[in-house]
Design a protein around this motif. Sequence first.
Motif, PDB file in Angstrom:
ATOM      1  N   LEU A   1      12.238  11.973   1.390  1.00  0.00           N
ATOM      2  CA  LEU A   1      12.708  11.011   0.389  1.00  0.00           C
ATOM      3  C   LEU A   1      12.404   9.582   0.815  1.00  0.00           C
ATOM      4  N   LEU A   2      12.627   9.280   2.090  1.00  0.00           N
ATOM      5  CA  LEU A   2      12.353   7.925   2.576  1.00  0.00           C
ATOM      6  C   LEU A   2      10.866   7.623   2.501  1.00  0.00           C
ATOM      7  N   SER A   3      10.035   8.599   2.820  1.00  0.00           N
ATOM      8  CA  SER A   3       8.591   8.407   2.726  1.00  0.00           C
ATOM      9  C   SER A   3       8.180   8.122   1.285  1.00  0.00           C
ATOM     10  N   ALA A   4       8.744   8.868   0.338  1.00  0.00           N
ATOM     11  CA  ALA A   4       8.440   8.647  -1.075  1.00  0.00           C
ATOM     12  C   ALA A   4       8.901   7.260  -1.515  1.00  0.00           C
ATOM     13  N   TYR A   5      10.088   6.874  -1.087  1.00  0.00           N
ATOM     14  CA  TYR A   5      10.631   5.556  -1.463  1.00  0.00           C
ATOM     15  C   TYR A   5       9.734   4.431  -0.950  1.00  0.00           C
ATOM     16  N   ARG A   6       9.383   4.476   0.326  1.00  0.00           N
ATOM     17  CA  ARG A   6       8.590   3.386   0.905  1.00  0.00           C
ATOM     18  C   ARG A   6       7.187   3.327   0.300  1.00  0.00           C
ATOM     19  N   ASN A   7       6.607   4.487   0.024  1.00  0.00           N
ATOM     20  CA  ASN A   7       5.263   4.524  -0.530  1.00  0.00           C
ATOM     21  C   ASN A   7       5.240   4.109  -1.998  1.00  0.00           C
ATOM     22  N   LYS A   8       6.081   4.723  -2.802  1.00  0.00           N
ATOM     23  CA  LYS A   8       5.996   4.509  -4.249  1.00  0.00           C
ATOM     24  C   LYS A   8       6.538   3.159  -4.693  1.00  0.00           C
TER      25      LYS A   8
ATOM     26  N   GLN B   1      -4.695   8.950   8.358  1.00  0.00           N
ATOM     27  CA  GLN B   1      -5.409   7.712   8.038  1.00  0.00           C
ATOM     28  C   GLN B   1      -4.836   6.538   8.826  1.00  0.00           C
ATOM     29  N   ALA B   2      -5.690   5.601   9.209  1.00  0.00           N
ATOM     30  CA  ALA B   2      -5.266   4.476  10.046  1.00  0.00           C
ATOM     31  C   ALA B   2      -4.215   3.610   9.361  1.00  0.00           C
ATOM     32  N   TRP B   3      -4.278   3.535   8.033  1.00  0.00           N
ATOM     33  CA  TRP B   3      -3.355   2.663   7.304  1.00  0.00           C
ATOM     34  C   TRP B   3      -1.981   3.302   7.095  1.00  0.00           C
ATOM     35  N   TYR B   4      -1.872   4.607   7.351  1.00  0.00           N
ATOM     36  CA  TYR B   4      -0.633   5.317   7.049  1.00  0.00           C
ATOM     37  C   TYR B   4       0.488   4.914   8.012  1.00  0.00           C
ATOM     38  N   LYS B   5       1.642   4.592   7.457  1.00  0.00           N
ATOM     39  CA  LYS B   5       2.804   4.206   8.256  1.00  0.00           C
ATOM     40  C   LYS B   5       3.815   5.356   8.239  1.00  0.00           C
ATOM     41  N   PRO B   6       3.875   6.149   9.302  1.00  0.00           N
ATOM     42  CA  PRO B   6       4.771   7.308   9.309  1.00  0.00           C
ATOM     43  C   PRO B   6       6.234   6.901   9.378  1.00  0.00           C
ATOM     44  N   VAL B   7       7.084   7.787   8.878  1.00  0.00           N
ATOM     45  CA  VAL B   7       8.527   7.587   9.002  1.00  0.00           C
ATOM     46  C   VAL B   7       8.947   8.085  10.378  1.00  0.00           C
TER      47      VAL B   7
END
Length: 329
Positions: free
Chosen positions: A173-180, A278-284
């Motif tokens: 859920l946090l990943s979806a929130y930060r991305n979207k 991907q290099a740009w991806y910011k993991p939770v």
Amino acid sequence: AALLPSMLMFGVILASSGLLLMIERGILAQVGPPPPHPPVGPSRRDGRDSPAELELEVLRDTRNRTIRALCGQRSMPRSVWELPPGQRRTVLRHLLVSDKYRFLYCYVPKVACSNWKRILKVLDGALESVDVQGKMDHKSDLVFLGDMKPEEISYRLKHYYKFIFVRNPMERLLSAYRNKFGEIKEYQQKYGVEIVRRYRKNGGNSAGDDVTFSEFLRYLLDEDVERMNEHWMPIYNLCQPCAVRYDFIGSYERLHADANHVLEHIQSPSFVRFPERQAWYKPVTAETLHYYLCNTQRRLIKELLPKYILDFSLFAYPLPNITSEFCRQ
């Protein structure tokens, strides 16, 4: 050996729906959780399993027992044809088909599904390599089970290898929130503007790019699960693990090892491998999740958990620890 009783007890508690009662009473951190989904550890040269491998075996056993216990109830669906039409449409449009390699993959947004779709396109010859750069087209060159005739659907469900990948529900859920809401203008305009207008005084001027995590959780709390966007719909509702008996359930925490297991099982070509992040991806990270949960009203989290309780229980994820003691750390 010391690990096994607590793990099985956790499975029993989950299967008996005891967690819902604990949520109602506010006891979110006093149940002994399963161990973290163990990392990949080196094999022992003496032939004995490493501690990480033993943990993984116990974790999968607990998960399988819990799924069997829940799905064995009379009220649970035994096939996709026993599902209500809306639920059946949802799962069938999330099952991707490879006739060449005879497998079905239920994709779950925010659980590395873009990379799995790349692999399917490479296996089908529509993409040269998993490393090809460019925005992922989530529809073209993919075969969805829902587009097939009933007899074709039934045959593949019966005879094909079926797998799914899961993730800690709150982390997803946090990943979806930060991305979207932090990166995707389409979601800011479609959902963000409405969320701010609904839950914030004088929020009518928002562009939808400033939705708070608490506002997002309030929105989820008010949403009908079956009408949710796929990026935050519970995994259970997306993939229906009682109606579809998956042969393998991989986890985001062991993504590459579990992906390699699947690729080996389907006998994919040796040049096909799971893509690197991907290099740009910011993991939770665990710290990021800790920060967001501990800065959110506990009442919101407690009220939201029942909507995702099947994802926590069936896939053996611990409930979030939001006790005062933990959050002071």
